[in-house]
Write a protein that holds these residues in place. Structure first.
Motif, PDB file in Angstrom:
ATOM      1  N   VAL A 176       0.883  -1.220   0.217  1.00 44.03           N
ATOM      2  CA  VAL A 176      -0.048  -0.033   0.009  1.00 44.03           C
ATOM      3  C   VAL A 176       0.816   1.244  -0.033  1.00 44.03           C
ATOM      4  O   VAL A 176       0.566   2.074  -0.900  1.00 44.03           O
ATOM      5  N   PRO A 177       1.895   1.352   0.942  1.00 43.68           N
ATOM      6  CA  PRO A 177       2.769   2.560   0.814  1.00 43.68           C
ATOM      7  C   PRO A 177       3.469   2.587  -0.504  1.00 43.68           C
ATOM      8  O   PRO A 177       3.531   3.922  -0.884  1.00 43.68           O
ATOM      9  N   THR A 178       3.951   1.706  -1.006  1.00 39.50           N
ATOM     10  CA  THR A 178       4.536   1.595  -2.371  1.00 39.50           C
ATOM     11  C   THR A 178       3.728   2.234  -3.379  1.00 39.50           C
ATOM     12  O   THR A 178       4.112   3.057  -4.125  1.00 39.50           O
ATOM     13  N   ILE A 238       0.419   9.782  -3.917  1.00 39.64           N
ATOM     14  CA  ILE A 238      -0.774  10.158  -3.103  1.00 39.64           C
ATOM     15  C   ILE A 238      -0.129  10.414  -1.572  1.00 39.64           C
ATOM     16  O   ILE A 238       0.653   9.719  -1.090  1.00 39.64           O
ATOM     17  N   PRO A 239      -0.323  11.780  -1.052  1.00 41.88           N
ATOM     18  CA  PRO A 239       0.259  12.001   0.298  1.00 41.88           C
ATOM     19  C   PRO A 239      -0.150  10.942   1.446  1.00 41.88           C
ATOM     20  O   PRO A 239      -1.539  10.485   1.262  1.00 41.88           O
ATOM     21  N   GLU A 264       6.232   0.077   4.539  1.00 44.38           N
ATOM     22  CA  GLU A 264       7.135   1.056   4.167  1.00 44.38           C
ATOM     23  C   GLU A 264       7.057   0.825   2.800  1.00 44.38           C
ATOM     24  O   GLU A 264       7.027  -0.106   1.992  1.00 44.38           O
ATOM     25  N   SER A 265       7.309   2.137   2.051  1.00 42.93           N
ATOM     26  CA  SER A 265       7.318   2.193   0.418  1.00 42.93           C
ATOM     27  C   SER A 265       8.516   1.462   0.016  1.00 42.93           C
ATOM     28  O   SER A 265       9.833   1.675   0.602  1.00 42.93           O
TER      29      SER A 265
END
Length: 195
Positions: A87-89, A96-97, A108-109
């Motif tokens: 999701v963060p990636t 998307i902020p 984590e991305s």
């Protein structure tokens, strides 16, 4: 199951690649299910235990990422990643902020890793299952079952053969605390309060 997954991914890739603009800029993330089942011919590649265990034989699996617009040449990465990173990636890839999400993301991305930039986890990867606890950083892994803590240096001992908890009590305590902090942070998710 792997044969069927392979067949379905083939259909997906055929569809995506039939449109070059879509195919070039589509990110596909796939990973295996956790570990081989007990009493089956599957292999954990020498990692300790199998499915339903939080030792690496139960949780370490291969993953595959395809994104032709960003990754031109295939490569192997050994950085520890988890599906919570997806999701963060995707959010970072789409610009998307993070403040658009009303709760803290667990992962984590992986965008820096994808772009070939330095990547280092700032949060451990944690799991809990059936009375087991697991908290892993890039080097150390805390594991606990039935109240007995174990610690492994995963860089020096990737097959978890040498429990070093007694010789590294501070690191064991630190990772146990990180696990408990993660567990507390996920309580709202488990109770459905974040959704």
């Amino acid at each position: 199951v792997l044969q069927e997954m392979d067949s379905q991914l083939g259909k997906l890739f055929d569809h995506i690649m039939s449109d070059s603009a879509l195919g070039d800029n589509t990110l596909v993330l796939v990973c295996s299910d956790n570990g081989p089942e007990y009493r089956t011919p599957g292999s954990s590649g020498g990692h300790l235990q199998r499915k339903r265990s939080l030792h690496d034989g139960g949780v370490r699996v291969p993953g595959l990422m395809v994104w032709p617009a960003k990754v031109k040449i295939g490569r192997v990465e050994i950085a520890p990643c988890v599906t919570s990173d997806y999701v963060p990636t995707v959010m970072d890839a789409l610009g998307i902020p993070r403040d658009r999400v009303p709760h803290e993301l667990d992962g984590e991305s992986l965008l820096p890793l994808i772009e070939g930039k330095p990547f280092s986890r700032t949060k451990p990867i944690c799991f809990q299952y059936s009375g087991q606890a697991n908290c892993s950083t890039e080097q150390y892994k805390f594991y606990q079952k039935a109240g007995k803590p174990e610690l492994y240096d995963m860089l020096a001992d990737p097959f978890e053969k040498q429990n070093i908890a007694s010789s590294h009590p501070e690191k064991t305590k630190e990772l146990k605390k990180q696990f408990l902090d993660w567990q507390a942070s996920t309580k709202a998710s488990f109770e459905g309060q974040e959704y």
